[in-house]
Scaffold this motif. Structure first.
Motif, PDB file in Angstrom:
ATOM      1  N   PHE A 158       0.747  -0.868   0.268  1.00 36.40           N
ATOM      2  CA  PHE A 158      -0.343   0.146   0.301  1.00 36.40           C
ATOM      3  C   PHE A 158       0.810   1.200  -0.139  1.00 36.40           C
ATOM      4  CE2 PHE A 158      -2.541  -3.233   2.098  1.00 36.40           C
ATOM      5  CZ  PHE A 158      -3.838  -3.280   1.378  1.00 36.40           C
ATOM      6  N   VAL A 159       0.717   1.959  -0.993  1.00 36.32           N
ATOM      7  CA  VAL A 159       1.888   3.131  -1.067  1.00 36.32           C
ATOM      8  C   VAL A 159       1.159   4.814  -0.447  1.00 36.32           C
ATOM      9  CG1 VAL A 159       3.236   2.314  -3.158  1.00 36.32           C
ATOM     10  CG2 VAL A 159       1.055   3.485  -3.532  1.00 36.32           C
ATOM     11  N   GLY A 160      -0.179   4.557  -0.376  1.00 38.60           N
ATOM     12  CA  GLY A 160      -0.837   5.550   0.086  1.00 38.60           C
ATOM     13  C   GLY A 160      -1.591   6.506  -0.688  1.00 38.60           C
ATOM     14  N   GLY A 161      -1.818   6.156  -1.851  1.00 41.11           N
ATOM     15  CA  GLY A 161      -2.723   7.129  -2.860  1.00 41.11           C
ATOM     16  C   GLY A 161      -2.478   6.731  -4.479  1.00 41.11           C
ATOM     17  N   HIS A 162      -3.216   7.532  -5.134  1.00 39.24           N
ATOM     18  CA  HIS A 162      -2.861   6.725  -6.655  1.00 39.24           C
ATOM     19  C   HIS A 162      -2.579   8.002  -7.259  1.00 39.24           C
ATOM     20  CE1 HIS A 162      -7.489   5.406  -6.815  1.00 39.24           C
ATOM     21  NE2 HIS A 162      -7.498   6.109  -5.528  1.00 39.24           N
ATOM     22  N   ASP A 163      -1.980   8.659  -7.031  1.00 39.06           N
ATOM     23  CA  ASP A 163      -0.282   9.280  -7.503  1.00 39.06           C
ATOM     24  C   ASP A 163       1.136   7.957  -7.236  1.00 39.06           C
ATOM     25  OD1 ASP A 163      -0.818   9.950  -5.404  1.00 39.06           O
ATOM     26  OD2 ASP A 163       0.921  12.022  -5.618  1.00 39.06           O
ATOM     27  N   LYS A 164       1.001   8.387  -5.849  1.00 39.41           N
ATOM     28  CA  LYS A 164       1.615   7.017  -5.332  1.00 39.41           C
ATOM     29  C   LYS A 164       1.859   5.643  -6.195  1.00 39.41           C
ATOM     30  CE  LYS A 164       2.106   9.489  -1.154  1.00 39.41           C
ATOM     31  NZ  LYS A 164       2.430   9.411   0.236  1.00 39.41           N
ATOM     32  N   VAL A 165       0.862   4.987  -6.246  1.00 35.38           N
ATOM     33  CA  VAL A 165       0.570   4.196  -7.260  1.00 35.38           C
ATOM     34  C   VAL A 165       1.200   4.265  -8.595  1.00 35.38           C
ATOM     35  CG1 VAL A 165      -0.857   2.550  -7.981  1.00 35.38           C
ATOM     36  CG2 VAL A 165      -1.723   3.288  -6.348  1.00 35.38           C
ATOM     37  N   VAL A 166       0.880   5.260  -9.449  1.00 36.99           N
ATOM     38  CA  VAL A 166       1.764   5.255 -10.842  1.00 36.99           C
ATOM     39  C   VAL A 166       2.483   5.853 -10.705  1.00 36.99           C
ATOM     40  CG1 VAL A 166       1.234   6.748 -12.495  1.00 36.99           C
ATOM     41  CG2 VAL A 166      -1.056   6.292 -11.355  1.00 36.99           C
ATOM     42  N   GLN A 167       3.298   6.472  -9.923  1.00 39.69           N
ATOM     43  CA  GLN A 167       4.746   6.666  -9.730  1.00 39.69           C
ATOM     44  C   GLN A 167       5.282   5.374  -9.043  1.00 39.69           C
ATOM     45  OE1 GLN A 167       6.054   9.600  -6.569  1.00 39.69           O
ATOM     46  NE2 GLN A 167       7.861   8.844  -6.786  1.00 39.69           N
ATOM     47  N   ALA A 168       5.365   4.371  -8.370  1.00 41.19           N
ATOM     48  CA  ALA A 168       5.480   2.823  -8.066  1.00 41.19           C
ATOM     49  C   ALA A 168       5.577   2.427  -8.884  1.00 41.19           C
ATOM     50  CB  ALA A 168       4.797   2.534  -6.562  1.00 41.19           C
ATOM     51  N   VAL A 169       4.871   2.051 -10.418  1.00 43.07           N
ATOM     52  CA  VAL A 169       4.289   1.604 -11.241  1.00 43.07           C
ATOM     53  C   VAL A 169       5.735   2.231 -12.403  1.00 43.07           C
ATOM     54  CG1 VAL A 169       3.345   0.240 -13.754  1.00 43.07           C
ATOM     55  CG2 VAL A 169       2.227   0.204 -11.023  1.00 43.07           C
ATOM     56  N   LEU A 170       5.428   3.155 -12.772  1.00 45.99           N
ATOM     57  CA  LEU A 170       6.506   4.301 -13.582  1.00 45.99           C
ATOM     58  C   LEU A 170       7.581   4.064 -12.933  1.00 45.99           C
ATOM     59  CD1 LEU A 170       4.082   6.451 -15.074  1.00 45.99           C
ATOM     60  CD2 LEU A 170       4.461   4.480 -15.625  1.00 45.99           C
ATOM     61  N   TYR A 180      -7.885   4.762 -10.838  1.00 48.18           N
ATOM     62  CA  TYR A 180      -8.730   5.317 -11.484  1.00 48.18           C
ATOM     63  C   TYR A 180      -8.879   5.435 -12.355  1.00 48.18           C
ATOM     64  CZ  TYR A 180      -7.426  10.219 -10.489  1.00 48.18           C
ATOM     65  OH  TYR A 180      -6.650  11.291 -10.707  1.00 48.18           O
ATOM     66  N   VAL A 181     -10.104   5.626 -13.173  1.00 48.66           N
ATOM     67  CA  VAL A 181     -10.277   6.166 -15.172  1.00 48.66           C
ATOM     68  C   VAL A 181     -11.285   6.866 -15.566  1.00 48.66           C
ATOM     69  CG1 VAL A 181      -8.282   4.356 -15.491  1.00 48.66           C
ATOM     70  CG2 VAL A 181     -10.712   3.820 -15.828  1.00 48.66           C
ATOM     71  N   HIS A 182     -11.229   7.430 -15.755  1.00 47.54           N
ATOM     72  CA  HIS A 182     -11.899   8.122 -16.816  1.00 47.54           C
ATOM     73  C   HIS A 182     -12.705   7.394 -17.742  1.00 47.54           C
ATOM     74  CE1 HIS A 182     -12.012  10.618 -13.200  1.00 47.54           C
ATOM     75  NE2 HIS A 182     -11.128  11.637 -13.754  1.00 47.54           N
ATOM     76  N   VAL A 183     -13.830   7.122 -18.073  1.00 47.66           N
ATOM     77  CA  VAL A 183     -14.054   6.642 -19.104  1.00 47.66           C
ATOM     78  C   VAL A 183     -15.804   7.631 -20.241  1.00 47.66           C
ATOM     79  CG1 VAL A 183     -15.505   4.156 -20.530  1.00 47.66           C
ATOM     80  CG2 VAL A 183     -13.572   4.135 -18.175  1.00 47.66           C
ATOM     81  N   GLU A 184     -15.284   7.001 -21.446  1.00 42.22           N
ATOM     82  CA  GLU A 184     -16.236   7.736 -22.470  1.00 42.22           C
ATOM     83  C   GLU A 184     -16.088   7.402 -23.325  1.00 42.22           C
ATOM     84  OE1 GLU A 184     -16.468  12.262 -24.301  1.00 42.22           O
ATOM     85  OE2 GLU A 184     -16.096  12.003 -22.519  1.00 42.22           O
ATOM     86  N   ASP A 185     -17.175   6.924 -24.001  1.00 40.36           N
ATOM     87  CA  ASP A 185     -17.611   5.948 -25.656  1.00 40.36           C
ATOM     88  C   ASP A 185     -16.918   4.680 -25.142  1.00 40.36           C
ATOM     89  OD1 ASP A 185     -20.002   7.869 -25.890  1.00 40.36           O
ATOM     90  OD2 ASP A 185     -18.147   8.998 -27.233  1.00 40.36           O
ATOM     91  N   ASP A 186     -16.839   4.276 -24.241  1.00 36.20           N
ATOM     92  CA  ASP A 186     -16.580   2.964 -23.369  1.00 36.20           C
ATOM     93  C   ASP A 186     -14.607   2.762 -24.380  1.00 36.20           C
ATOM     94  OD1 ASP A 186     -16.609   0.468 -22.206  1.00 36.20           O
ATOM     95  OD2 ASP A 186     -16.442  -0.464 -25.404  1.00 36.20           O
ATOM     96  N   GLU A 187     -14.227   3.584 -24.105  1.00 28.92           N
ATOM     97  CA  GLU A 187     -12.717   4.814 -23.726  1.00 28.92           C
ATOM     98  C   GLU A 187     -11.783   5.410 -22.539  1.00 28.92           C
ATOM     99  OE1 GLU A 187     -10.978   3.386 -26.934  1.00 28.92           O
ATOM    100  OE2 GLU A 187     -12.224   2.102 -27.484  1.00 28.92           O
ATOM    101  N   ILE A 188     -11.247   4.697 -22.392  1.00 29.82           N
ATOM    102  CA  ILE A 188     -10.303   5.529 -21.255  1.00 29.82           C
ATOM    103  C   ILE A 188     -10.280   6.791 -21.711  1.00 29.82           C
ATOM    104  CG2 ILE A 188      -8.653   5.342 -19.310  1.00 29.82           C
ATOM    105  CD1 ILE A 188      -8.751   2.755 -19.961  1.00 29.82           C
ATOM    106  N   VAL A 189     -10.274   7.947 -21.587  1.00 29.59           N
ATOM    107  CA  VAL A 189     -10.085   9.656 -21.914  1.00 29.59           C
ATOM    108  C   VAL A 189      -8.831  10.272 -20.323  1.00 29.59           C
ATOM    109  CG1 VAL A 189     -11.621   9.766 -23.420  1.00 29.59           C
ATOM    110  CG2 VAL A 189     -12.152  10.418 -20.544  1.00 29.59           C
ATOM    111  N   GLY A 190      -8.657   9.338 -19.227  1.00 29.47           N
ATOM    112  CA  GLY A 190      -7.990   9.843 -18.258  1.00 29.47           C
ATOM    113  C   GLY A 190      -8.161   9.093 -17.380  1.00 29.47           C
ATOM    114  N   GLY A 191      -6.806   9.230 -16.194  1.00 29.93           N
ATOM    115  CA  GLY A 191      -6.456   8.102 -15.153  1.00 29.93           C
ATOM    116  C   GLY A 191      -5.920   8.794 -14.422  1.00 29.93           C
ATOM    117  N   ALA A 192      -5.266   8.277 -13.497  1.00 34.23           N
ATOM    118  CA  ALA A 192      -4.536   9.632 -12.190  1.00 34.23           C
ATOM    119  C   ALA A 192      -2.819   9.579 -12.686  1.00 34.23           C
ATOM    120  CB  ALA A 192      -3.755   8.100 -10.576  1.00 34.23           C
TER     121      ALA A 192
END
Length: 230
Positions: A158-170, A180-192
């Protein structure tokens, strides 16, 4: 008619206690909390105090303990607090016309992992044990694919936040993560991850958005003003 002496001390006005959990970076959370407290103070003509919780668990304890008057509640905390009467929903945020979001399991764009069934034995970064998009629902997604999240990974952190999840992976500290991600017309249009590139392995949604809620010790004026303003 009796008069009140001018030097008689007046009863101090209680501050409106406003709480959010720091699932985002401080650079995002602090300005939001400051702006929210300023707006409430002007509307109610009362002082405010802002409280950034270090985890969803800490926020949940504060809500159940009646420590706050106004709160930003993630879905799982809201599901605990509202039926018990510890909080009352007053608003749902609308982000780019949406009142929901989704969760995604992802890896780095150049990772050797290209399919969900390749994550066995890998290291996963989770946001928080109470996070819908960053822990609970990604685990449900894995279970729906007949993958046991407790036995699947070589290491879970557990890394303590969504931005820290992204940082850990990259950064290579974790092989995969969930956020989290935002989806529009069944396509991901944004995320953390913002404008950074990732490889999405699977997603699940929609998830109801966070709630703005008042505590059971908030007075009726707080409820009325926040219902109109938020």
């Amino acid at each position: 008619m009796p008069t009140v002496p001018e030097d008689l001390p007046t009863k101090p006005v209680d501050a409106v206690r406003v709480a959010i959990a720091t699932t985002q970076s401080a650079a995002v959370a602090v300005p939001y909390l400051t702006k929210l407290c300023g707006m409430i103070s002007r509307r109610l003509e009362r002082p405010t105090s802002g409280h950034m919780m270090i985890s969803y668990e800490e926020l949940s304890r504060g809500v159940q303990g009646d420590e706050f008057h106004l709160m930003w509640l993630p879905p799982l905390i809201a599901l605990e607090a509202l039926p018990r009467g510890a909080a009352e929903a007053v608003a749902v945020p609308v982000r780019k016309g949406r009142t929901s979001y989704a969760t995604a399991i992802f890896t780095a764009p150049d990772a050797s992992i290209t399919e969900l069934d390749q994550i066995a034995g890998k290291t996963v970064a989770w946001a928080d044990p109470h996070s819908s998009a960053g822990y609970v629902l990604p685990r449900a997604l894995l279970q729906a694919r007949s993958l046991d999240p407790d036995a699947l990974f070589g290491e879970q952190t557990f890394v303590g936040g969504h931005d820290k999840v992204v940082q850990a992976v990259l950064s290579g500290q974790a092989d995969v993560g969930a956020t989290y991600v935002h989806v529009e017309d069944d396509e991901i249009v944004g995320g953390a991850w913002g404008k950074r590139e990732v490889r999405v392995l699977a997603r699940l949604g929609p998830i109801p958005a966070d709630l703005r809620a008042i505590g059971r010790k908030a007075d009726r004026r707080v409820e009325s003003e926040m219902s109109r303003e938020l």
